[in-house]
Design a protein around this motif. Sequence first.
Motif, mmCIF file in Angstrom:
data_model
loop_
_atom_site.group_PDB
_atom_site.id
_atom_site.type_symbol
_atom_site.label_atom_id
_atom_site.label_comp_id
_atom_site.label_asym_id
_atom_site.label_seq_id
_atom_site.Cartn_x
_atom_site.Cartn_y
_atom_site.Cartn_z
ATOM 1 N N GLY A 182 0.830 -1.085 0.007
ATOM 2 C CA GLY A 182 0.098 0.049 0.074
ATOM 3 C C GLY A 182 0.731 1.390 -0.175
ATOM 4 N N GLN A 183 2.124 1.140 0.253
ATOM 5 C CA GLN A 183 3.101 2.374 0.384
ATOM 6 C C GLN A 183 3.858 2.493 -0.860
ATOM 7 N N ARG A 184 3.709 3.696 -1.534
ATOM 8 C CA ARG A 184 4.599 3.776 -2.649
ATOM 9 C C ARG A 184 6.065 4.053 -2.393
ATOM 10 N N HIS A 185 6.834 3.429 -3.237
ATOM 11 C CA HIS A 185 8.447 3.593 -3.005
ATOM 12 C C HIS A 185 8.896 3.759 -4.402
ATOM 13 N N VAL A 186 9.964 4.993 -4.615
ATOM 14 C CA VAL A 186 10.679 5.316 -5.603
ATOM 15 C C VAL A 186 12.094 5.352 -5.484
ATOM 16 N N ASN A 187 12.920 4.312 -6.181
ATOM 17 C CA ASN A 187 14.341 4.261 -5.971
ATOM 18 C C ASN A 187 14.884 4.029 -7.243
ATOM 19 N N GLU A 188 16.218 4.255 -7.162
ATOM 20 C CA GLU A 188 17.225 3.791 -8.330
ATOM 21 C C GLU A 188 17.569 2.644 -7.855
ATOM 22 N N ILE A 189 17.479 1.734 -8.534
ATOM 23 C CA ILE A 189 18.178 0.139 -8.450
ATOM 24 C C ILE A 189 19.000 -0.349 -9.522
ATOM 25 N N ALA A 190 19.661 -1.209 -9.348
ATOM 26 C CA ALA A 190 20.531 -1.813 -10.085
ATOM 27 C C ALA A 190 19.463 -2.720 -11.238
ATOM 28 N N ASP A 191 20.179 -2.794 -12.604
ATOM 29 C CA ASP A 191 19.307 -3.444 -13.538
ATOM 30 C C ASP A 191 18.841 -4.970 -12.863
ATOM 31 N N ASN A 192 20.254 -5.548 -12.435
ATOM 32 C CA ASN A 192 20.087 -6.920 -12.249
ATOM 33 C C ASN A 192 19.578 -7.400 -10.793
ATOM 34 N N ILE A 193 19.117 -6.605 -9.892
ATOM 35 C CA ILE A 193 18.740 -6.791 -8.750
ATOM 36 C C ILE A 193 17.438 -7.630 -8.689
ATOM 37 N N LEU A 194 17.220 -8.779 -7.882
ATOM 38 C CA LEU A 194 16.208 -9.506 -8.036
ATOM 39 C C LEU A 194 14.903 -8.640 -6.937
ATOM 40 N N LEU A 195 13.816 -8.880 -7.197
ATOM 41 C CA LEU A 195 12.702 -8.422 -6.523
ATOM 42 C C LEU A 195 12.893 -8.731 -4.896
ATOM 43 N N VAL A 196 13.397 -10.232 -4.794
ATOM 44 C CA VAL A 196 13.302 -10.305 -3.389
ATOM 45 C C VAL A 196 14.529 -9.583 -2.648
ATOM 46 N N ASP A 197 15.752 -9.286 -3.379
ATOM 47 C CA ASP A 197 16.692 -8.561 -2.586
ATOM 48 C C ASP A 197 15.939 -7.062 -2.535
ATOM 49 N N TYR A 198 15.399 -6.583 -3.199
ATOM 50 C CA TYR A 198 14.928 -5.228 -3.177
ATOM 51 C C TYR A 198 14.033 -5.076 -1.868
ATOM 52 N N ILE A 199 13.186 -6.273 -1.806
ATOM 53 C CA ILE A 199 12.137 -5.976 -0.587
ATOM 54 C C ILE A 199 12.993 -6.078 0.647
ATOM 55 N N ARG A 200 13.973 -7.305 0.709
ATOM 56 C CA ARG A 200 14.809 -7.438 2.069
ATOM 57 C C ARG A 200 15.637 -6.282 2.167
ATOM 58 N N GLU A 201 16.292 -6.015 1.243
ATOM 59 C CA GLU A 201 17.534 -5.214 1.522
ATOM 60 C C GLU A 201 17.264 -3.483 1.531
ATOM 61 N N THR A 202 16.588 -3.265 0.354
ATOM 62 C CA THR A 202 15.989 -1.979 0.327
ATOM 63 C C THR A 202 15.050 -1.425 1.038
ATOM 64 N N LEU A 203 13.991 -2.190 1.213
ATOM 65 C CA LEU A 203 12.787 -1.874 1.898
ATOM 66 C C LEU A 203 12.919 -2.484 3.492
ATOM 67 N N ALA A 204 13.998 -3.429 3.484
ATOM 68 C CA ALA A 204 14.163 -3.934 4.885
ATOM 69 C C ALA A 204 12.713 -4.692 5.376
ATOM 70 N N LEU A 205 12.063 -5.211 4.487
ATOM 71 C CA LEU A 205 10.903 -5.933 4.892
ATOM 72 C C LEU A 205 11.420 -7.767 4.571
ATOM 73 N N THR A 206 11.883 -7.913 5.899
ATOM 74 C CA THR A 206 12.656 -9.583 5.756
ATOM 75 C C THR A 206 11.969 -10.548 6.225
ATOM 76 N N GLY A 207 10.474 -10.234 6.164
ATOM 77 C CA GLY A 207 9.709 -11.504 6.071
ATOM 78 C C GLY A 207 9.549 -12.558 5.036
ATOM 79 N N THR A 208 9.747 -11.812 4.036
ATOM 80 C CA THR A 208 9.867 -12.728 2.565
ATOM 81 C C THR A 208 11.304 -13.273 2.871
ATOM 82 N N HIS A 209 11.442 -14.859 2.696
ATOM 83 C CA HIS A 209 12.705 -15.433 2.913
ATOM 84 C C HIS A 209 13.395 -15.818 1.729
#
Lengths: 265, 155
Positions: free
Chosen positions: B10-37
């Motif tokens: 529900g929350q919008r995020h705008v980030n500069e990301i590397a082209d090869n970053i995986l969605l799971v790494d973005y969720i865990r590392e950039t957004l610090a939502l570590t429930g996704t394993h």
Amino acid sequence: MYATRYSKPKNIEEGVSALHAAEDGKLLAGGMTLIPTLKQRLAAPDCLIDLSTIGLSGISGAGDGLIIGAMTTHAEVERSADVQKQLPALSVLAGGIGDRQVRNCGTIGGSIANNDPAACYPAALLALAAQITTNKRTLAADDYFTGMFETALAEDEIITEIKFPKTHKASYAKFGNPASRYAMVGVFIAKTDAGGLRVAITGAGQDGVFRHNGLEAALAQSFDVAAIDATAIEDSELMSDIHASADYRAHLIKEMSKRALQAIG
Amino acid sequence: MAQLSIIVNGQRHVNEIADNILLVDYIRETLALTGTHIGCDTSQCGACVVHVNGISVKSCTMLAAQADGAEVTTIEGISDGENLHPMQEAFHEQHGLQCGFCTPGMVMSAIELVEKNKDLSEQDIREGLEGNICRCTGYHNIVKAVQTAASKMQR
């Protein structure tokens, strides 16, 4: 995963330009094979060209036969009312690929572009005498699958849609690998106006999907299980790997052929 | 680098990301939502399942760039404040977990399974969760949990 660039073309022309501009560009469909391949560093394309936004998705059941866009997912094929009505065997096949998350992302175009020797779709396309349309031409399935992971596609050719002709009878049975659900052997039996009676086998051939002449001849004579039983299945050209020996695959071809025929109704 | 604009829980995020970053790494590392394993990192175990535009996907097998413009829901986004989602509640009630590592992915897969299919048999549930592996092999209670949640969610 190696560093790579990502591009999202808006149409086929932009996609082709991106391929030409890249040194070793790769088209990204559902990514269910390509992304794991990249993660394992088995491939290092300098550019990934995502085909998800160029309008290649959708199913049309109008007229004689079915037209399925290249970026249509397995889940969409599985659930399509048009597919369930006109070609239920294809819905069953799509619903048996991988797991639910793979079916939610994986696409028919991606599957046949990769032409994994154990993928399900190549058997359907070959048995149903389907036609593959690209940005350059239309190819018959007979001319399209040219070997293990090999197709007739040129480097800058993009599949746009697959056309299945009017089908009288069709059935698919596979013995899935218990871990991956890839076909250890998959048999697709079909009768179409375009291709007549065909039996296509996936998962077993050293050169990928193939038609089984012996089974086709036997079933043309007598369309029943006894005809399959009486057919000798040669194992000299079949794959042997950690999952199954050629001899066992030959046995599975006979069993899956019988199951497909029994389900054909 | 590319600009990513994404709605997560529900929350919008705008980030500069590397082209090869995986969605799971973005969720865990950039957004610090570590429930996704990340369980296997080879697209098999399903611990990383999230919803992208309402569809369950393995976020270790999707680039974050592919999810540009999408609405993503992770395990952190399914409860209503302090009130657990019926699927979470059912996993709790039926003891549908042992070590808990696979649970976020199981719950996310199961929610989509139940939302999209009516009258699920036990076999349907087992097949529907084929993309999720529990190394504790606690499948019986997971299936019970999904059955319990289905009866609540579809009431």
